[in-house]
Design a protein around this motif. Structure first.
Motif, mmCIF file in Angstrom:
data_model
loop_
_atom_site.group_PDB
_atom_site.id
_atom_site.type_symbol
_atom_site.label_atom_id
_atom_site.label_comp_id
_atom_site.label_asym_id
_atom_site.label_seq_id
_atom_site.Cartn_x
_atom_site.Cartn_y
_atom_site.Cartn_z
ATOM 1 N N ILE A 1 -8.986 -5.944 -0.315
ATOM 2 C CA ILE A 1 -8.422 -4.926 0.682
ATOM 3 C C ILE A 1 -8.036 -3.362 0.099
ATOM 4 O O ILE A 1 -7.431 -3.327 -0.778
ATOM 5 N N THR A 2 -8.920 -2.543 0.647
ATOM 6 C CA THR A 2 -9.068 -1.275 0.157
ATOM 7 C C THR A 2 -7.784 -0.370 0.973
ATOM 8 O O THR A 2 -7.685 -0.747 2.111
ATOM 9 N N ASN A 3 -7.349 0.637 0.160
ATOM 10 C CA ASN A 3 -6.359 1.372 0.928
ATOM 11 C C ASN A 3 -7.170 2.441 1.938
ATOM 12 O O ASN A 3 -8.133 2.622 1.686
ATOM 13 N N PRO A 4 -6.678 2.516 3.034
ATOM 14 C CA PRO A 4 -7.139 3.493 4.227
ATOM 15 C C PRO A 4 -7.595 4.745 3.476
ATOM 16 O O PRO A 4 -8.385 5.279 3.916
ATOM 17 N N SER A 5 -6.755 5.206 2.570
ATOM 18 C CA SER A 5 -6.936 6.545 2.119
ATOM 19 C C SER A 5 -8.194 6.600 1.149
ATOM 20 O O SER A 5 -8.898 7.370 0.791
ATOM 21 N N PHE B 1 0.817 -1.271 -0.020
ATOM 22 C CA PHE B 1 0.071 0.217 0.019
ATOM 23 C C PHE B 1 0.833 1.292 0.104
ATOM 24 O O PHE B 1 1.504 1.466 0.945
ATOM 25 N N THR B 2 0.720 1.853 -0.891
ATOM 26 C CA THR B 2 1.490 3.174 -1.148
ATOM 27 C C THR B 2 0.509 4.273 -1.477
ATOM 28 O O THR B 2 -0.671 3.994 -1.638
ATOM 29 N N TRP B 3 0.925 5.774 -1.873
ATOM 30 C CA TRP B 3 -0.083 6.504 -2.195
ATOM 31 C C TRP B 3 -0.811 6.430 -3.450
ATOM 32 O O TRP B 3 -1.707 7.019 -3.546
ATOM 33 N N ASN B 4 -0.224 5.407 -4.248
ATOM 34 C CA ASN B 4 -0.883 5.412 -5.577
ATOM 35 C C ASN B 4 -1.574 3.932 -5.559
ATOM 36 O O ASN B 4 -1.833 3.486 -6.577
ATOM 37 N N THR B 5 -1.777 3.191 -4.291
ATOM 38 C CA THR B 5 -2.639 1.941 -4.083
ATOM 39 C C THR B 5 -3.875 2.219 -3.975
ATOM 40 O O THR B 5 -4.224 2.832 -2.811
ATOM 41 N N LYS B 6 -4.789 1.803 -4.779
ATOM 42 C CA LYS B 6 -6.092 1.699 -4.805
ATOM 43 C C LYS B 6 -6.919 0.690 -3.921
ATOM 44 O O LYS B 6 -7.541 0.972 -2.860
ATOM 45 N N GLN B 7 -6.546 -0.480 -4.112
ATOM 46 C CA GLN B 7 -7.054 -1.800 -3.502
ATOM 47 C C GLN B 7 -5.963 -3.015 -3.792
ATOM 48 O O GLN B 7 -5.280 -2.819 -4.998
ATOM 49 N N VAL C 1 -2.305 -6.111 -7.320
ATOM 50 C CA VAL C 1 -2.486 -4.836 -6.797
ATOM 51 C C VAL C 1 -2.977 -3.757 -7.806
ATOM 52 O O VAL C 1 -2.559 -4.059 -8.889
ATOM 53 N N GLN C 2 -4.011 -3.168 -7.515
ATOM 54 C CA GLN C 2 -4.723 -2.283 -8.383
ATOM 55 C C GLN C 2 -4.326 -0.691 -8.110
ATOM 56 O O GLN C 2 -4.741 -0.319 -6.861
ATOM 57 N N PRO C 3 -3.634 0.053 -8.927
ATOM 58 C CA PRO C 3 -3.236 1.204 -8.439
ATOM 59 C C PRO C 3 -4.271 2.297 -8.983
ATOM 60 O O PRO C 3 -5.228 1.941 -9.798
ATOM 61 N N TRP C 4 -3.948 3.677 -8.580
ATOM 62 C CA TRP C 4 -5.008 4.650 -9.083
ATOM 63 C C TRP C 4 -4.346 4.754 -10.267
ATOM 64 O O TRP C 4 -5.441 5.383 -11.188
ATOM 65 N N VAL C 5 -3.372 4.788 -10.758
ATOM 66 C CA VAL C 5 -2.724 5.230 -12.050
ATOM 67 C C VAL C 5 -1.739 4.135 -12.399
ATOM 68 O O VAL C 5 -0.742 3.874 -11.423
ATOM 69 N N GLY C 6 -1.644 3.401 -13.316
ATOM 70 C CA GLY C 6 -0.780 2.364 -13.681
ATOM 71 C C GLY C 6 -1.312 1.270 -14.211
ATOM 72 O O GLY C 6 -2.371 1.134 -14.301
ATOM 73 N N ILE C 7 -0.759 0.150 -14.258
ATOM 74 C CA ILE C 7 -0.788 -1.242 -14.724
ATOM 75 C C ILE C 7 -1.189 -1.896 -13.317
ATOM 76 O O ILE C 7 -0.648 -1.965 -12.271
ATOM 77 N N LEU C 8 -2.011 -3.013 -13.437
ATOM 78 C CA LEU C 8 -2.121 -3.779 -12.629
ATOM 79 C C LEU C 8 -0.785 -4.946 -12.508
ATOM 80 O O LEU C 8 -0.139 -5.121 -13.573
ATOM 81 N N THR C 9 -0.749 -5.062 -11.242
ATOM 82 C CA THR C 9 0.680 -5.938 -10.917
ATOM 83 C C THR C 9 0.000 -7.248 -10.077
ATOM 84 O O THR C 9 -0.588 -7.108 -8.988
ATOM 85 N N TRP C 10 0.970 -8.610 -10.538
ATOM 86 C CA TRP C 10 0.365 -9.601 -9.901
ATOM 87 C C TRP C 10 1.281 -10.124 -9.176
ATOM 88 O O TRP C 10 2.615 -9.706 -9.014
ATOM 89 N N THR C 11 1.181 -11.392 -8.440
ATOM 90 C CA THR C 11 2.488 -11.948 -7.579
ATOM 91 C C THR C 11 3.569 -12.334 -8.369
ATOM 92 O O THR C 11 3.451 -13.064 -9.266
ATOM 93 N N PRO C 12 4.504 -11.446 -8.036
ATOM 94 C CA PRO C 12 5.710 -11.804 -8.878
ATOM 95 C C PRO C 12 6.426 -13.100 -8.870
ATOM 96 O O PRO C 12 6.381 -13.733 -7.634
ATOM 97 N N GLN C 13 6.917 -13.631 -9.777
ATOM 98 C CA GLN C 13 7.727 -14.854 -9.715
ATOM 99 C C GLN C 13 9.208 -14.503 -9.817
ATOM 100 O O GLN C 13 10.004 -15.517 -9.218
#
Length: 208
Positions: free
Chosen positions: A112-116, A78-84, A165-177
């Protein structure tokens, strides 16, 4: 002189270019934030039932109900760019027809949604624990079935934890291998192999 329409088009084009550049910088900023998720998962009880796993099933088949325990910490995602963050647990086992294939089915998931994002920061410290999951002997949301319709006495079944990870801006990222910069692979996240038991048969009364 340019007409009003041409000037409007130029302003709009410049505006969209600036917006795109700012969005690209925001998306790239995620690479600077470390991601160190961890999780442990274990199967508690496994039951095999024969019947219709769903109301729309046309025939009876074997399906498994896997109760499990999971403890996970996804707070670093969860960063400032993480939506959920979408988290799910799957059960995987070897395919009976090919050694190169693996059967996999989701048994549980949550968002899990971001507290913000849901305005929980003003509630108190408890709201800032978002990203941490502690489940004990929970019942799965979904039962699993096999393409063959048979599941009992299946060996080498494992539970795996995944996230998206679904960001506010950017691409979806999945569990990295693989590990990429400050983004680390999920630590743990896989249970010990277990065996799905046989269907429990009802006791028949003994004849006198």
């Amino acid at each position: 002189m340019h007409s009003t329409i041409v000037r409007g088009q130029n302003v709009f084009g410049f505006f969209t270019t600036v917006c795109f550049a700012v969005a690209a910088l925001i998306a790239a900023s995620d690479l600077l934030a470390p991601r160190t998720p961890r999780a442990t998962v274990a199967a508690n009880a496994v039951q095999v039932v024969k019947g219709r796993p769903h109301y729309y099933s046309t025939k009876k088949e074997e399906y498994a109900i896997i109760r499990f325990t999971m403890n996970a910490d996804f707070s670093s995602l969860f960063t400032w760019n993480t939506k959920q963050v979408f988290v799910y647990v799957s059960a995987s086992w070897p395919n009976s027809t090919s050694s190169e294939l693996t059967n996999e089915a989701v048994i549980w998931d949550t968002i899990i949604t971001n507290p913000s994002a849901d305005h929980l920061q003003n509630i108190g410290p408890a709201a800032m624990k978002k990203g941490r999951i502690d489940l004990k002997n929970v019942k799965p949301k979904y039962q699993i079935t096999a393409p063959s319709g048979k599941l009992q006495e299946t060996d080498d079944v494992v539970l795996k934890v995944h996230y998206n990870v679904q960001p506010w801006v950017g691409i979806l990222t999945w569990t990295p291998q693989i590990e990429f910069g400050k983004w680390k692979k999920l630590k743990g996240g896989m249970s010990k192999a277990f065996k799905i038991p046989a269907i429990k048969k009802k006791d028949t009364p003994k004849k006198a």
